[in-house]
Write a protein that holds these residues in place. Structure first.
Motif, PDB file in Angstrom:
ATOM      1  N   LEU A 290     -11.631  -7.360   2.693  1.00 53.02           N
ATOM      2  CA  LEU A 290     -11.843  -6.019   3.248  1.00 53.02           C
ATOM      3  C   LEU A 290     -12.669  -6.082   4.531  1.00 53.02           C
ATOM      4  O   LEU A 290     -12.389  -5.360   5.500  1.00 53.02           O
ATOM      5  CB  LEU A 290     -12.545  -5.143   2.213  1.00 53.02           C
ATOM      6  N   GLN A 291     -13.661  -6.944   4.524  1.00 55.68           N
ATOM      7  CA  GLN A 291     -14.487  -7.070   5.728  1.00 55.68           C
ATOM      8  C   GLN A 291     -13.666  -7.569   6.910  1.00 55.68           C
ATOM      9  O   GLN A 291     -13.792  -7.067   8.032  1.00 55.68           O
ATOM     10  CB  GLN A 291     -15.657  -8.017   5.454  1.00 55.68           C
ATOM     11  N   LYS A 292     -12.817  -8.575   6.657  1.00 52.08           N
ATOM     12  CA  LYS A 292     -11.978  -9.109   7.727  1.00 52.08           C
ATOM     13  C   LYS A 292     -10.944  -8.088   8.166  1.00 52.08           C
ATOM     14  O   LYS A 292     -10.652  -7.950   9.362  1.00 52.08           O
ATOM     15  CB  LYS A 292     -11.293 -10.407   7.265  1.00 52.08           C
ATOM     16  N   ALA A 293     -10.374  -7.351   7.200  1.00 57.47           N
ATOM     17  CA  ALA A 293      -9.397  -6.316   7.540  1.00 57.47           C
ATOM     18  C   ALA A 293     -10.027  -5.242   8.414  1.00 57.47           C
ATOM     19  O   ALA A 293      -9.430  -4.774   9.395  1.00 57.47           O
ATOM     20  CB  ALA A 293      -8.827  -5.701   6.262  1.00 57.47           C
ATOM     21  N   ASN A 294     -11.252  -4.872   8.078  1.00 59.19           N
ATOM     22  CA  ASN A 294     -11.961  -3.855   8.868  1.00 59.19           C
ATOM     23  C   ASN A 294     -12.192  -4.351  10.287  1.00 59.19           C
ATOM     24  O   ASN A 294     -12.035  -3.598  11.270  1.00 59.19           O
ATOM     25  CB  ASN A 294     -13.287  -3.531   8.186  1.00 59.19           C
TER      26      ASN A 294
ATOM     27  N   TRP B 215     -15.467 -19.752   3.365  1.00 57.89           N
ATOM     28  CA  TRP B 215     -15.005 -18.502   3.996  1.00 57.89           C
ATOM     29  C   TRP B 215     -15.987 -18.095   5.101  1.00 57.89           C
ATOM     30  O   TRP B 215     -15.563 -17.770   6.228  1.00 57.89           O
ATOM     31  CB  TRP B 215     -14.940 -17.426   2.914  1.00 57.89           C
ATOM     32  N   ASP B 216     -17.263 -18.106   4.770  1.00 59.49           N
ATOM     33  CA  ASP B 216     -18.275 -17.701   5.755  1.00 59.49           C
ATOM     34  C   ASP B 216     -18.298 -18.652   6.949  1.00 59.49           C
ATOM     35  O   ASP B 216     -18.408 -18.214   8.101  1.00 59.49           O
ATOM     36  CB  ASP B 216     -19.655 -17.658   5.093  1.00 59.49           C
ATOM     37  N   GLU B 217     -18.187 -19.949   6.676  1.00 58.01           N
ATOM     38  CA  GLU B 217     -18.220 -20.936   7.766  1.00 58.01           C
ATOM     39  C   GLU B 217     -16.988 -20.810   8.656  1.00 58.01           C
ATOM     40  O   GLU B 217     -17.100 -20.747   9.890  1.00 58.01           O
ATOM     41  CB  GLU B 217     -18.293 -22.349   7.178  1.00 58.01           C
ATOM     42  N   TRP B 218     -15.815 -20.801   8.051  1.00 57.22           N
ATOM     43  CA  TRP B 218     -14.577 -20.782   8.834  1.00 57.22           C
ATOM     44  C   TRP B 218     -14.337 -19.430   9.492  1.00 57.22           C
ATOM     45  O   TRP B 218     -13.675 -19.349  10.528  1.00 57.22           O
ATOM     46  CB  TRP B 218     -13.393 -21.174   7.953  1.00 57.22           C
ATOM     47  N   GLY B 219     -14.873 -18.372   8.883  1.00 56.96           N
ATOM     48  CA  GLY B 219     -14.729 -17.048   9.495  1.00 56.96           C
ATOM     49  C   GLY B 219     -15.401 -16.970  10.847  1.00 56.96           C
ATOM     50  O   GLY B 219     -14.991 -16.195  11.723  1.00 56.96           O
ATOM     51  N   GLN B 220     -16.430 -17.798  11.023  1.00 56.41           N
ATOM     52  CA  GLN B 220     -17.147 -17.822  12.291  1.00 56.41           C
ATOM     53  C   GLN B 220     -16.583 -18.850  13.271  1.00 56.41           C
ATOM     54  O   GLN B 220     -16.649 -18.659  14.482  1.00 56.41           O
ATOM     55  CB  GLN B 220     -18.628 -18.150  12.028  1.00 56.41           C
ATOM     56  N   SER B 221     -16.018 -19.940  12.743  1.00 63.21           N
ATOM     57  CA  SER B 221     -15.655 -21.058  13.621  1.00 63.21           C
ATOM     58  C   SER B 221     -14.157 -21.165  13.941  1.00 63.21           C
ATOM     59  O   SER B 221     -13.793 -21.752  14.961  1.00 63.21           O
ATOM     60  CB  SER B 221     -16.114 -22.381  12.984  1.00 63.21           C
ATOM     61  N   LEU B 222     -13.291 -20.608  13.084  1.00 62.16           N
ATOM     62  CA  LEU B 222     -11.851 -20.761  13.301  1.00 62.16           C
ATOM     63  C   LEU B 222     -11.246 -19.550  13.993  1.00 62.16           C
ATOM     64  O   LEU B 222     -11.787 -18.438  13.933  1.00 62.16           O
ATOM     65  CB  LEU B 222     -11.132 -20.972  11.949  1.00 62.16           C
ATOM     66  N   SER B 223     -10.108 -19.779  14.632  1.00 62.03           N
ATOM     67  CA  SER B 223      -9.361 -18.666  15.201  1.00 62.03           C
ATOM     68  C   SER B 223      -8.782 -17.824  14.077  1.00 62.03           C
ATOM     69  O   SER B 223      -8.612 -18.300  12.945  1.00 62.03           O
ATOM     70  CB  SER B 223      -8.218 -19.192  16.078  1.00 62.03           C
TER      71      SER B 223
END
Length: 610
Positions: A550-554, A522-530
């Protein structure tokens, strides 16, 4: 050449004894499979294809009356041959049976050339004695074999009419129980009366009912009990479906080829290839089918199956709950009466009310002390590990690794696997060596290979054990690598494998390791993927990382321009997200937030300003 012509050619190649054996199976299937009758073959030697002289060739006793059966492969002067055989059947000096006790004569032959006048004459001979005559020539026989008895075509004539994914009730149970490692389906059925009534009530409202529950909870056993107690004695034709990894729609068209009353059971519906096409085909109103469909699905795949079906036809879902300890004790006492009371109680405790695991635990406890078992993982290890050591002791670490990859990927094709560079790299072998290892697993009866292409595990529970073993016990495969390499290729299968590992073994340690892997990716792809790509991963594993959702929603909310609108235009009760999300990816994000309603973070929902 049409399949009917192919069947005819195969029939004409049979000698007299083989033709008799074919017809015996055909008549049993078509006329007598559901009747209390006694069948005796006089015209063939037991266990061989050799014929013997006798009249009739076979007889059936039904309610005190006799049904005589005659066969011939003779082509020349056929009408004369049939007449001679019929007269022998009517001769009390030959059979010892008076005509008043003969109900019917069935005559099977391999010709298409009986003239109308001969047909009338033969029937008249029997009618004079008050006996029914049934003539079954090669045309009728071939049609019936093609449409009603594909299994006989496959087993006796070596013709593949279907893919063997649709079976009658008895064959389904027999095939399932043929795997020595599987928990059998013909154990004594105990309780579940409320669920049986619920299924009946559900069918009053819809024609499709889904049984949802955890793996091993007893869904298949419940479904088969419903068929046995509520359907078997009805006028409905019962079929059972189980996936072997290839499309099943053509089989459906063979078995459900004409209007009628049908009851179809679909085992593990989420694994059926093209489920939506099957449901659409059999529910089209113009076909005039009176059809009921009962299917099982694991709880974590239920919503997806429901979404597929609901677009085509209404359905009802019944949640199958664990049995109580008292009922489980009745099960053990019926199946394992020799176990000590203390061992029985311990088996219930350690199996966590899962019927399949309880069966495994009792099998293990029959061989040793219950103190060896402290959790579900150890039950699997003692049950399957012994088999792995004793029966597969020559298996190499490379073969085990291949078995693990196949368990993770589920049903797949040999040609796709050996061409996949990711797989060959993981295993560390060439494509040729990889295929050799797959064939070795087939010879060892660990996997099945259908049509020399489609790979499935012979026992799904053994596949679960292998996957757990190679990832968490021996660490020959890395879960993080497997997820990263295959998620966007086979998303649903990856999610299903992860869910299985979470739910089947009830291990806190395994669950914590899985969640750590999910969060790391999650942490890796959250930074690298669209966002468009990443939201698929979020939607798949939202429940395992609610804080990340929640973090992504925010983040999404902060980067989204506000829209001024009138709240009266929204129907909040409908739970319809289309008001809020014009983009499909935002809708997926909203659905992921909705998943949190069933987690410990549900109270945080009120703080999400969306």
């Amino acid at each position: 050449m049409s399949r009917i012509d192919t069947i005819k050619q195969k029939i004409l190649q049979l000698d007299g004894g083989a033709f008799q054996n074919l017809c015996n199976e055909y008549l049993t299937k078509k006329y007598f499979s559901d009747k209390d009758v006694t069948m005796t073959a006089l015209g063939s030697q037991a266990g061989t294809s050799k014929t013997t002289k006798g009249t009739p060739d076979m007889y059936i006793v039904e309610h005190g009356k006799y049904i005589f059966v005659e066969y011939t492969t003779q082509q020349k002067s056929l009408a004369k041959k049939i007449e001679e055989d019929i007269k022998k059947c009517l001769d009390i000096s030959i059979t010892g049976i008076d005509c008043q006790y003969i109900k019917k004569i069935i005559y099977c032959h391999t010709s298409s050339n009986i003239e109308v006048k001969d047909d009338r004459h033969l029937h008249a001979i029997c009618e004079e004695k008050g006996i029914e005559l049934v003539l079954i020539g090669i045309d009728t026989l071939a049609l019936d074999l093609a449409h009603e008895c594909p299994a006989i075509c496959r087993d006796v004539l070596n013709i593949s009419i279907d893919t063997a994914q649709i079976l009658d009730y008895e064959t389904f149970i027999r095939n399932y129980n043929s795997n020595a490692l599987a928990a059998p389906l013909d154990t004594e059925f105990i309780s579940r009366e409320e669920e049986l009534t619920a299924i009946d009530d559900a069918f009053e409202k819809t024609n499709i009912v889904i049984l949802s529950g955890a793996a091993g909870i007893g869904k298949t056993r419940l479904a088969l009990r419903y068929i046995e107690s509520h359907v078997q004695n009805s006028s409905r034709q019962v079929y059972c479906m189980r996936s072997c990894g290839v499309t099943i729609l053509d089989d459906v068209k063979i078995y459900l080829d004409r209007p009628g009353e049908y009851f179809v059971y679909i085992d593990d519906a989420n694994l059926i290839t093209g489920l939506e096409h099957i449901v659409r085909y059999v529910t089209e109103e113009y076909k005039n089918y009176d059809l009921k469909i009962l299917m099982t699905v694991r709880d974590y795949a239920c919503q997806r199956v429901k979404d597929i079906i609901s677009e085509i036809a209404p359905c009802n879902i019944i949640d199958v709950k664990p049995l109580t300890e008292d009922i489980l004790m009745q099960f053990i006492e019926a199946q394992f009466p020799s176990l000590m009371t203390e061992a029985k109680q311990y088996a219930i405790q350690v199996s966590q009310s899962n019927t399949r695991i309880l069966f495994f635990a009792c099998k293990v406890l029959e061989q040793g002390t219950y103190k060896e078992i402290t959790n579900v993982s150890q039950i699997y290890e003692l049950y399957y590990g012994k088999y792995l050591r004793n029966e597969l002791h020559e298996i190499s670490p490379i073969t085990i690794k291949v078995a693990g990859i196949l368990a993770f990927l589920g049903k797949c094709r040999i040609e796709d696997i050996i061409r996949d560079e990711i797989v060959t790299t993981m295993v560390g072998v060439s494509a040729e060596k990889l295929e050799e290892e797959i064939r070795r697993l087939h010879r060892l009866e660990v996997i099945n290979i259908f049509e020399n292409s489609v790979i499935t595990y012979a026992d799904e529970c053994f596949a679960n054990y292998i996957l757990k073993s190679v990832i968490f016990d021996h660490r020959t495969l890395n879960l993080k690598t497997l997820i990263k390499e295959f998620f966007y290729k086979q998303r649903y299968r990856v999610v299903e494998s992860v869910n299985m590992l979470l739910q089947v073994f009830h291990s806190k340690d395994i669950n914590e390791q899985i969640i750590a892997v999910i969060k790391s990716i999650w942490d890796e792809w959250g930074q690298s993927l669209s966002f468009e790509d990443f939201v698929q991963y979020i939607q798949s594993f939202a429940r395992l990382n609610p804080t990340g959702v929640l973090q992504k929603a925010n983040e999404v909310i902060k980067n989204t321009l506000p829209v001024i609108c009138n709240q009266e235009q929204f129907d909040f009760k409908s739970n319809n997200t289309e008001y809020f999300a014009e983009d499909k990816h935002y809708e997926d994000m909203l659905n992921s937030l909705g998943e949190m309603a069933e987690t410990q973070y549900a109270k945080m929902w009120s703080y999400v300003n969306i």
